[in-house]
Design a protein around this motif. Structure first.
Motif, PDB file in Angstrom:
ATOM      1  N   MET A  94       0.818  -1.213   0.000  1.00 34.72           N
ATOM      2  CA  MET A  94       0.000   0.000   0.000  1.00 34.72           C
ATOM      3  C   MET A  94       0.855   1.267   0.000  1.00 34.72           C
ATOM      4  O   MET A  94       0.528   2.246  -0.660  1.00 34.72           O
ATOM      5  CB  MET A  94      -0.918   0.010   1.227  1.00 34.72           C
ATOM      6  N   PHE A  95       1.965   1.223   0.745  1.00 34.03           N
ATOM      7  CA  PHE A  95       2.782   2.420   0.923  1.00 34.03           C
ATOM      8  C   PHE A  95       3.997   2.466   0.012  1.00 34.03           C
ATOM      9  O   PHE A  95       4.801   3.398   0.092  1.00 34.03           O
ATOM     10  CB  PHE A  95       3.237   2.532   2.384  1.00 34.03           C
ATOM     11  N   ALA A  96       4.153   1.468  -0.846  1.00 37.91           N
ATOM     12  CA  ALA A  96       5.346   1.401  -1.698  1.00 37.91           C
ATOM     13  C   ALA A  96       5.443   2.576  -2.661  1.00 37.91           C
ATOM     14  O   ALA A  96       6.533   2.920  -3.119  1.00 37.91           O
ATOM     15  CB  ALA A  96       5.358   0.084  -2.471  1.00 37.91           C
ATOM     16  N   GLY A  97       4.311   3.205  -2.969  1.00 38.89           N
ATOM     17  CA  GLY A  97       4.316   4.305  -3.924  1.00 38.89           C
ATOM     18  C   GLY A  97       4.672   5.659  -3.344  1.00 38.89           C
ATOM     19  O   GLY A  97       4.754   6.651  -4.084  1.00 38.89           O
ATOM     20  N   PHE A  98       4.898   5.733  -2.030  1.00 42.91           N
ATOM     21  CA  PHE A  98       5.341   6.990  -1.440  1.00 42.91           C
ATOM     22  C   PHE A  98       6.678   7.402  -2.051  1.00 42.91           C
ATOM     23  O   PHE A  98       7.604   6.603  -2.141  1.00 42.91           O
ATOM     24  CB  PHE A  98       5.548   6.838   0.070  1.00 42.91           C
ATOM     25  N   GLU A  99       6.782   8.663  -2.459  1.00 49.07           N
ATOM     26  CA  GLU A  99       8.040   9.183  -2.984  1.00 49.07           C
ATOM     27  C   GLU A  99       8.453  10.401  -2.171  1.00 49.07           C
ATOM     28  O   GLU A  99       7.618  11.233  -1.799  1.00 49.07           O
ATOM     29  CB  GLU A  99       7.871   9.574  -4.456  1.00 49.07           C
ATOM     30  N   ARG A 100       9.720  10.500  -1.896  1.00 49.92           N
ATOM     31  CA  ARG A 100      10.279  11.609  -1.122  1.00 49.92           C
ATOM     32  C   ARG A 100      10.075  12.937  -1.868  1.00 49.92           C
ATOM     33  O   ARG A 100      10.282  13.017  -3.084  1.00 49.92           O
ATOM     34  CB  ARG A 100      11.764  11.332  -0.905  1.00 49.92           C
ATOM     35  N   VAL A 101       9.656  13.971  -1.127  1.00 53.86           N
ATOM     36  CA  VAL A 101       9.516  15.310  -1.707  1.00 53.86           C
ATOM     37  C   VAL A 101      10.728  16.134  -1.262  1.00 53.86           C
ATOM     38  O   VAL A 101      10.798  16.622  -0.135  1.00 53.86           O
ATOM     39  CB  VAL A 101       8.199  15.977  -1.251  1.00 53.86           C
ATOM     40  N   ASP A 102      11.699  16.280  -2.157  1.00 55.35           N
ATOM     41  CA  ASP A 102      12.969  16.914  -1.798  1.00 55.35           C
ATOM     42  C   ASP A 102      12.796  18.363  -1.355  1.00 55.35           C
ATOM     43  O   ASP A 102      13.543  18.834  -0.482  1.00 55.35           O
ATOM     44  CB  ASP A 102      13.947  16.841  -2.972  1.00 55.35           C
ATOM     45  N   ALA A 103      11.823  19.073  -1.932  1.00 58.33           N
ATOM     46  CA  ALA A 103      11.624  20.476  -1.552  1.00 58.33           C
ATOM     47  C   ALA A 103      11.312  20.612  -0.073  1.00 58.33           C
ATOM     48  O   ALA A 103      11.740  21.578   0.578  1.00 58.33           O
ATOM     49  CB  ALA A 103      10.504  21.088  -2.389  1.00 58.33           C
ATOM     50  N   MET A 104      10.587  19.656   0.491  1.00 58.54           N
ATOM     51  CA  MET A 104      10.244  19.718   1.907  1.00 58.54           C
ATOM     52  C   MET A 104      11.465  19.446   2.786  1.00 58.54           C
ATOM     53  O   MET A 104      11.645  20.060   3.846  1.00 58.54           O
ATOM     54  CB  MET A 104       9.120  18.733   2.215  1.00 58.54           C
ATOM     55  N   TYR A 105      12.322  18.545   2.344  1.00 55.47           N
ATOM     56  CA  TYR A 105      13.550  18.272   3.093  1.00 55.47           C
ATOM     57  C   TYR A 105      14.503  19.468   3.034  1.00 55.47           C
ATOM     58  O   TYR A 105      15.138  19.822   4.024  1.00 55.47           O
ATOM     59  CB  TYR A 105      14.226  17.007   2.568  1.00 55.47           C
ATOM     60  N   ASP A 106      14.600  20.098   1.855  1.00 57.46           N
ATOM     61  CA  ASP A 106      15.428  21.295   1.731  1.00 57.46           C
ATOM     62  C   ASP A 106      14.910  22.398   2.651  1.00 57.46           C
ATOM     63  O   ASP A 106      15.690  23.117   3.286  1.00 57.46           O
ATOM     64  CB  ASP A 106      15.427  21.793   0.283  1.00 57.46           C
ATOM     65  N   MET A 107      13.592  22.522   2.729  1.00 57.53           N
ATOM     66  CA  MET A 107      12.989  23.509   3.618  1.00 57.53           C
ATOM     67  C   MET A 107      13.370  23.249   5.067  1.00 57.53           C
ATOM     68  O   MET A 107      13.743  24.173   5.801  1.00 57.53           O
ATOM     69  CB  MET A 107      11.461  23.476   3.452  1.00 57.53           C
ATOM     70  N   TRP A 134      18.131  11.749   8.117  1.00 55.33           N
ATOM     71  CA  TRP A 134      17.210  12.380   9.061  1.00 55.33           C
ATOM     72  C   TRP A 134      17.931  13.219  10.119  1.00 55.33           C
ATOM     73  O   TRP A 134      17.377  14.180  10.629  1.00 55.33           O
ATOM     74  CB  TRP A 134      16.334  11.329   9.737  1.00 55.33           C
ATOM     75  N   ASP A 135      19.163  12.833  10.439  1.00 55.18           N
ATOM     76  CA  ASP A 135      19.903  13.618  11.443  1.00 55.18           C
ATOM     77  C   ASP A 135      20.215  15.019  10.930  1.00 55.18           C
ATOM     78  O   ASP A 135      20.513  15.918  11.725  1.00 55.18           O
ATOM     79  CB  ASP A 135      21.199  12.904  11.839  1.00 55.18           C
ATOM     80  N   GLU A 136      20.116  15.237   9.623  1.00 51.17           N
ATOM     81  CA  GLU A 136      20.357  16.564   9.053  1.00 51.17           C
ATOM     82  C   GLU A 136      19.126  17.465   9.116  1.00 51.17           C
ATOM     83  O   GLU A 136      19.241  18.677   8.986  1.00 51.17           O
ATOM     84  CB  GLU A 136      20.791  16.448   7.590  1.00 51.17           C
ATOM     85  N   VAL A 137      17.949  16.860   9.283  1.00 52.59           N
ATOM     86  CA  VAL A 137      16.719  17.659   9.194  1.00 52.59           C
ATOM     87  C   VAL A 137      15.873  17.654  10.465  1.00 52.59           C
ATOM     88  O   VAL A 137      15.001  18.504  10.611  1.00 52.59           O
ATOM     89  CB  VAL A 137      15.853  17.221   7.991  1.00 52.59           C
ATOM     90  N   PHE A 138      16.131  16.715  11.395  1.00 50.63           N
ATOM     91  CA  PHE A 138      15.310  16.642  12.599  1.00 50.63           C
ATOM     92  C   PHE A 138      16.144  16.756  13.869  1.00 50.63           C
ATOM     93  O   PHE A 138      17.196  16.117  13.999  1.00 50.63           O
ATOM     94  CB  PHE A 138      14.541  15.314  12.663  1.00 50.63           C
ATOM     95  N   ASP A 139      15.641  17.530  14.808  1.00 50.86           N
ATOM     96  CA  ASP A 139      16.214  17.549  16.157  1.00 50.86           C
ATOM     97  C   ASP A 139      15.641  16.422  17.000  1.00 50.86           C
ATOM     98  O   ASP A 139      16.280  15.960  17.947  1.00 50.86           O
ATOM     99  CB  ASP A 139      15.919  18.895  16.836  1.00 50.86           C
ATOM    100  N   ALA A 140      14.430  15.987  16.688  1.00 48.65           N
ATOM    101  CA  ALA A 140      13.785  14.905  17.433  1.00 48.65           C
ATOM    102  C   ALA A 140      12.849  14.153  16.501  1.00 48.65           C
ATOM    103  O   ALA A 140      12.358  14.702  15.507  1.00 48.65           O
ATOM    104  CB  ALA A 140      13.011  15.454  18.626  1.00 48.65           C
ATOM    105  N   ILE A 141      12.605  12.877  16.834  1.00 48.39           N
ATOM    106  CA  ILE A 141      11.741  12.016  16.029  1.00 48.39           C
ATOM    107  C   ILE A 141      10.739  11.341  16.952  1.00 48.39           C
ATOM    108  O   ILE A 141      11.126  10.679  17.923  1.00 48.39           O
ATOM    109  CB  ILE A 141      12.573  10.950  15.278  1.00 48.39           C
ATOM    110  N   VAL A 142       9.458  11.521  16.667  1.00 48.95           N
ATOM    111  CA  VAL A 142       8.393  10.913  17.459  1.00 48.95           C
ATOM    112  C   VAL A 142       7.500  10.122  16.518  1.00 48.95           C
ATOM    113  O   VAL A 142       6.785  10.695  15.689  1.00 48.95           O
ATOM    114  CB  VAL A 142       7.568  11.978  18.218  1.00 48.95           C
TER     115      VAL A 142
END
Length: 215
Positions: A94-107, A134-142
């Motif tokens: 079901m979730f295999a079609g998820f694709e990363r949105v690079d613009a959001m990561y750059d933001m 993920w260590d480049e974009v998040f201070d915490a992960i919940v």
């Protein structure tokens, strides 16, 4: 200026859930109308109902294992041939079609470079997350299944705020589900209902008074 950004994963940092589901429906030859009826009932109960718990509540908190949920869900669904789909691996498909949105990561990288804390707050469906970088974009992960709490429960927001050491009034929350936005706003957060990267980044720029990358 806000001091923190809390953000969802599926449908926000990835392409939409509907995009992924459409690919799966075609690949597994699922009866799409029947699937939408089933999921509408499950999701409405999980996010808008007040008449008790469901398998979705249990799955998202990690109280129900993925394979058990897959068996329950497969029994509710039908293929175009009128038989249930294969249960094993159903969620992965079901979730295999998820694709990363690079613009959001750059933001998010730009947000952190400007001293704003970031925290992922995601409801999991026993799925694996692509955590590279993920260590480049998040201070915490919940992640709900790891902490035993789920959106829109207030306690998961309190937990996330504690992870970044901020009050609700200091934070922006970004999600694609309205019920989660409403819950975050009730705790003092400013909510952005995500529909696409461009509009979310524009709204966040205004709130943070920053210029953020879009590609």
């Amino acid at each position: 200026m806000a001091a923190g950004v809390l953000i969802d994963w599926g449908g926000v940092l990835t392409t939409s859930l509907s995009h992924s589901i459409a690919k799966w429906i075609e690949a597994d030859r699922i009866d799409g109308d029947h699937y939408r009826d089933v999921m509408r009932t499950l999701v409405d109960h999980a996010y808008r109902g007040d008449d008790g718990e469901s398998v979705v509540h249990a799955l998202e908190r990690g109280e129900l294992e993925g394979p058990a949920f897959e068996r329950e869900l497969a029994a509710m669904l039908l293929t175009v041939d009128g038989v249930p789909p294969v249960a094993e691996g159903l969620l992965d498909r079901m979730f295999a079609g998820f694709e990363r949105v690079d613009a959001m990561y750059d933001m998010l990288r730009d947000v952190r470079k400007n001293g704003v804390k970031t925290c992922l707050v995601s409801n999991s469906w026993s799925n694996e997350y692509p955590r590279d970088g993920w260590d480049e974009v998040f201070d915490a992960i919940v992640i709900s299944g790891e902490v035993g709490m789920r959106k829109p429960e207030p306690r998961i927001f309190h937990h996330a705020l504690g992870q970044v050491g901020l009050a609700g009034e200091e934070c922006v929350f970004i999600d694609d589900i309205e019920a989660n936005i409403v819950a975050a706003r009730a705790l003092g957060m400013t909510g952005i209902h995500h529909r696409d990267a461009g509009s979310t980044i524009t709204e966040l720029e205004s709130l943070l008074r920053l210029t953020l990358r879009r590609a």
